[in-house]
Structures are given as C-alpha cells and as structure tokens.
Scaffold this motif. Structure first.
Motif, PDB file in Angstrom:
ATOM      1  N   THR B 132       0.842  -1.195   0.000  1.00  0.00           N
ATOM      2  CA  THR B 132       0.000   0.000   0.000  1.00  0.00           C
ATOM      3  C   THR B 132       0.874   1.240   0.000  1.00  0.00           C
ATOM      4  O   THR B 132       2.041   1.200   0.420  1.00  0.00           O
ATOM      5  CB  THR B 132      -0.935   0.052   1.230  1.00  0.00           C
ATOM      6  N   GLU B 133       0.316   2.349  -0.469  1.00  0.00           N
ATOM      7  CA  GLU B 133       1.103   3.571  -0.629  1.00  0.00           C
ATOM      8  C   GLU B 133       0.185   4.787  -0.658  1.00  0.00           C
ATOM      9  O   GLU B 133      -0.784   4.826  -1.420  1.00  0.00           O
ATOM     10  CB  GLU B 133       1.868   3.474  -1.965  1.00  0.00           C
ATOM     11  N   TRP B 134       0.489   5.791   0.135  1.00  0.00           N
ATOM     12  CA  TRP B 134      -0.192   7.084   0.010  1.00  0.00           C
ATOM     13  C   TRP B 134       0.423   7.828  -1.168  1.00  0.00           C
ATOM     14  O   TRP B 134       1.635   7.896  -1.294  1.00  0.00           O
ATOM     15  CB  TRP B 134      -0.041   7.920   1.281  1.00  0.00           C
ATOM     16  N   ILE B 135      -0.423   8.342  -2.043  1.00  0.00           N
ATOM     17  CA  ILE B 135       0.061   8.881  -3.307  1.00  0.00           C
ATOM     18  C   ILE B 135       0.491  10.350  -3.208  1.00  0.00           C
ATOM     19  O   ILE B 135       1.205  10.853  -4.054  1.00  0.00           O
ATOM     20  CB  ILE B 135      -1.033   8.716  -4.399  1.00  0.00           C
ATOM     21  N   GLY B 136       0.079  11.047  -2.182  1.00  0.00           N
ATOM     22  CA  GLY B 136       0.417  12.475  -2.099  1.00  0.00           C
ATOM     23  C   GLY B 136      -0.626  13.306  -2.798  1.00  0.00           C
ATOM     24  O   GLY B 136      -1.786  12.909  -2.874  1.00  0.00           O
ATOM     25  N   ASN B 137      -0.229  14.450  -3.345  1.00  0.00           N
ATOM     26  CA  ASN B 137      -1.227  15.299  -4.006  1.00  0.00           C
ATOM     27  C   ASN B 137      -1.665  14.674  -5.326  1.00  0.00           C
ATOM     28  O   ASN B 137      -1.079  13.710  -5.797  1.00  0.00           O
ATOM     29  CB  ASN B 137      -0.703  16.729  -4.167  1.00  0.00           C
ATOM     30  N   GLN B 138      -2.711  15.231  -5.929  1.00  0.00           N
ATOM     31  CA  GLN B 138      -3.301  14.595  -7.107  1.00  0.00           C
ATOM     32  C   GLN B 138      -2.396  14.651  -8.330  1.00  0.00           C
ATOM     33  O   GLN B 138      -2.517  13.842  -9.230  1.00  0.00           O
ATOM     34  CB  GLN B 138      -4.644  15.250  -7.446  1.00  0.00           C
ATOM     35  N   GLN B 139      -1.526  15.620  -8.362  1.00  0.00           N
ATOM     36  CA  GLN B 139      -0.599  15.681  -9.497  1.00  0.00           C
ATOM     37  C   GLN B 139       0.618  14.787  -9.269  1.00  0.00           C
ATOM     38  O   GLN B 139       1.467  14.663 -10.137  1.00  0.00           O
ATOM     39  CB  GLN B 139      -0.165  17.134  -9.725  1.00  0.00           C
ATOM     40  N   GLU B 140       0.665  14.193  -8.089  1.00  0.00           N
ATOM     41  CA  GLU B 140       1.763  13.288  -7.709  1.00  0.00           C
ATOM     42  C   GLU B 140       3.126  13.990  -7.781  1.00  0.00           C
ATOM     43  O   GLU B 140       4.137  13.391  -8.115  1.00  0.00           O
ATOM     44  CB  GLU B 140       1.739  12.009  -8.573  1.00  0.00           C
ATOM     45  N   THR B 141       3.092  15.274  -7.479  1.00  0.00           N
ATOM     46  CA  THR B 141       4.343  16.032  -7.458  1.00  0.00           C
ATOM     47  C   THR B 141       4.842  16.201  -6.026  1.00  0.00           C
ATOM     48  O   THR B 141       5.937  16.681  -5.795  1.00  0.00           O
ATOM     49  CB  THR B 141       4.153  17.441  -8.046  1.00  0.00           C
ATOM     50  N   LYS B 142       4.006  15.826  -5.064  1.00  0.00           N
ATOM     51  CA  LYS B 142       4.358  16.044  -3.666  1.00  0.00           C
ATOM     52  C   LYS B 142       3.897  14.846  -2.843  1.00  0.00           C
ATOM     53  O   LYS B 142       2.740  14.437  -2.939  1.00  0.00           O
ATOM     54  CB  LYS B 142       3.647  17.315  -3.176  1.00  0.00           C
ATOM     55  N   ALA B 143       4.806  14.263  -2.084  1.00  0.00           N
ATOM     56  CA  ALA B 143       4.436  13.138  -1.223  1.00  0.00           C
ATOM     57  C   ALA B 143       4.049  13.675   0.155  1.00  0.00           C
ATOM     58  O   ALA B 143       4.583  14.686   0.607  1.00  0.00           O
ATOM     59  CB  ALA B 143       5.611  12.179  -1.102  1.00  0.00           C
ATOM     60  N   TYR B 144       3.087  13.035   0.801  1.00  0.00           N
ATOM     61  CA  TYR B 144       2.734  13.385   2.172  1.00  0.00           C
ATOM     62  C   TYR B 144       3.097  12.196   3.050  1.00  0.00           C
ATOM     63  O   TYR B 144       2.418  11.165   3.015  1.00  0.00           O
ATOM     64  CB  TYR B 144       1.235  13.679   2.300  1.00  0.00           C
ATOM     65  N   PRO B 145       4.146  12.322   3.830  1.00  0.00           N
ATOM     66  CA  PRO B 145       4.601  11.166   4.614  1.00  0.00           C
ATOM     67  C   PRO B 145       3.522  10.601   5.526  1.00  0.00           C
ATOM     68  O   PRO B 145       3.489   9.404   5.777  1.00  0.00           O
ATOM     69  CB  PRO B 145       5.762  11.731   5.442  1.00  0.00           C
TER      70      PRO B 145
END
Lengths: 154, 154
Positions: B132-145
């Motif tokens: 499993t993986e949190w994708i971050g923002n919708q543009q996938e330019t930023k990860a949210y730990p």
C-alpha cells in the motif's frame, strides 16, 4: 439495447450506455448527451421528430466506432441515438467513450459527435412555436423537400 | 446530494448529477467520469482509499464552478467526488456541464477535471497487489509522509 451502436425509439438510459464501455483497464469515461434545446436563434422549439434509415444509421455509427478504434486503439465507444418525438431536454443522442487516460476520452468523444453530424442519416422535423419544418441533413447544408433524402441521395 | 459541488462517501449516480445541470436552454451536456483503473505502469491496483478535507474540498469544487461561469457564462456545472474505499471501475468523480452548444460543454468539462487535479484537497492510498502507498497530491508532485497534507501545507 445491448448493441454498442444503436438507434432506438425508447428513452435512453445514460447508465446503460456507460455500462457498455466500463472496463477495468480504464480510468476515464467521457459522455456526451445531445438534448433538445428550447431556443434556436430566437425561435422556440416545442418538440422535435427524428427519423432515420435505421440499418444504415446503425452501420454508420459502427463505422464511427471503427474510426475511433483506428485513431485511439485503447478506446471503447458506444453510441445510442433516439428517434421519434422528443420534447425539450430529452436526450437525442448519447456517446460514451472509455479510455485508460482522460485526454483520449475527451478527444474521441468529440470526434464521435462531429462525425455523427457528418455521416449518419438521421434528420429531424422542428415543431416550432410558429410552424413546422423539416431541417434537412444534420449540418443543415441541404434541405430535403420531402423531409428525408431520396434513395439516390443516400 | 442536492448540492452542485459535493463530496460523498456513497456510490455516485450519473443520472442524478446530470439532472442537476439539465436545462431547457441547453442542447449539450458533457460528463466526465473518473473511474478506478486496475493497472498503472504495470502495477495492479486492488482498491483505492480516498480522503479529503471535506469543507475545503467542496469549497474548491465550487470555486471551479465560479471559474467556469466566468469563462463560459452560459455553462452550468456540477461535480461530485467520492471518498472512502473504492474498487476497480467504481466512479471516483463525476463532472457534468450543460451548455447551449456542444463545443463549450467539452471545453468547460475538460477545464474542470484539470482544475480538480490542481486545487482540490483530495488524496488517495493505493492498495497495490504488492503493498500500500499514500500517493500524495493529485498531481503526484508532492508526497505526504503521513498520508495527507499538514494544515500548513493546505
């Protein structure tokens, strides 16, 4: 109504047409609904009557599907066009296109509606507030004095 | 679900969203459905979990509606985004845009989905076949730990 390219005299279910193109490999579905508009250049429509040469119209819709498959190999398209008497806001045509990514779904859907106007033998009678009128071909570049093209014009 | 711009944890009805924008003066309705795709760059998705800051997400969706009204004054837009656990082919987001003429419905709908990806605080967890993986923002330019942005990042 399980055909991907269909002419019907029944009310069109959006969900039913969308279900025809829903696929596990897709992340995008674009749909276009053509609805009966009340006002055209200041003139009020009360209702429309659509007619078609059904076998040829379905064949031409399927041809559009093949054109889309050639241009967007990952796309799946379905189109249903209604004929008969339609009232304001009724859905005359629905296009659904599924693709893995969204840009293609918009482009292929747009392509489909333009091609429907160009090549599918469907014509309509406007029941205006102040009279009735056969509109001729869908691009309105050709009038049919008897409401529909002759066999030769097809 | 009568709101034009809504976040919901329920299954989304296409007809319901389309009905919100159906108007007598329109001849065109474009809808875009974002669905859960099984494969992304060779990796298999089993399911997705969407989360949102709901009040801010609905506010941002409404802002997109205002932007559309400024650019396409004759358009009416409605957007519903689902959150919670979604499975393959489930509808995550639906946009519906009605306009008098078809070109505007396509353009405004496309504008809406791009803006949703840019500004609406919704994020997702991928339940891959292999983890499993949190994708971050919708543009996938930023990860949210921690799966989602901090208050400051919002």
């Amino acid at each position: 109504m399980s055909k991907l390219y269909a002419i019907t005299s029944e009310n069109i279910s959006i969900e039913e047409v969308v279900n025809k193109v829903t696929r596990r490999e897709c992340g995008a579905i674009n749909t276009f609904l053509g609805t009966v508009r009340e006002w055209t250049k200041g003139r009020q429509t009360l209702s429309l009557t659509y007619e078609a040469y059904i076998p040829m119209a379905e064949k031409k819709l399927a041809q559009i599907g093949e054109e889309i498959a050639a241009r967007w190999p990952d796309a799946q398209c379905a189109i249903t066009h209604r004929i008969g008497e339609l009232h304001i806001s009724d859905i005359a045509v629905i296009i659904a296109v599924s693709t893995p990514h969204r840009a293609d779904s918009y482009e292929a859907s747009r392509y489909a509606i333009e091609r429907i106007k160009e090549i599918v033998p469907i014509w309509k009678k406007e029941h205006w507030h102040d009279g009735t009128e056969w509109i001729g071909n869908q691009q309105e570049t050709k009038a049919y004095p008897f409401g529909k093209p002759s066999k030769e014009e097809m």
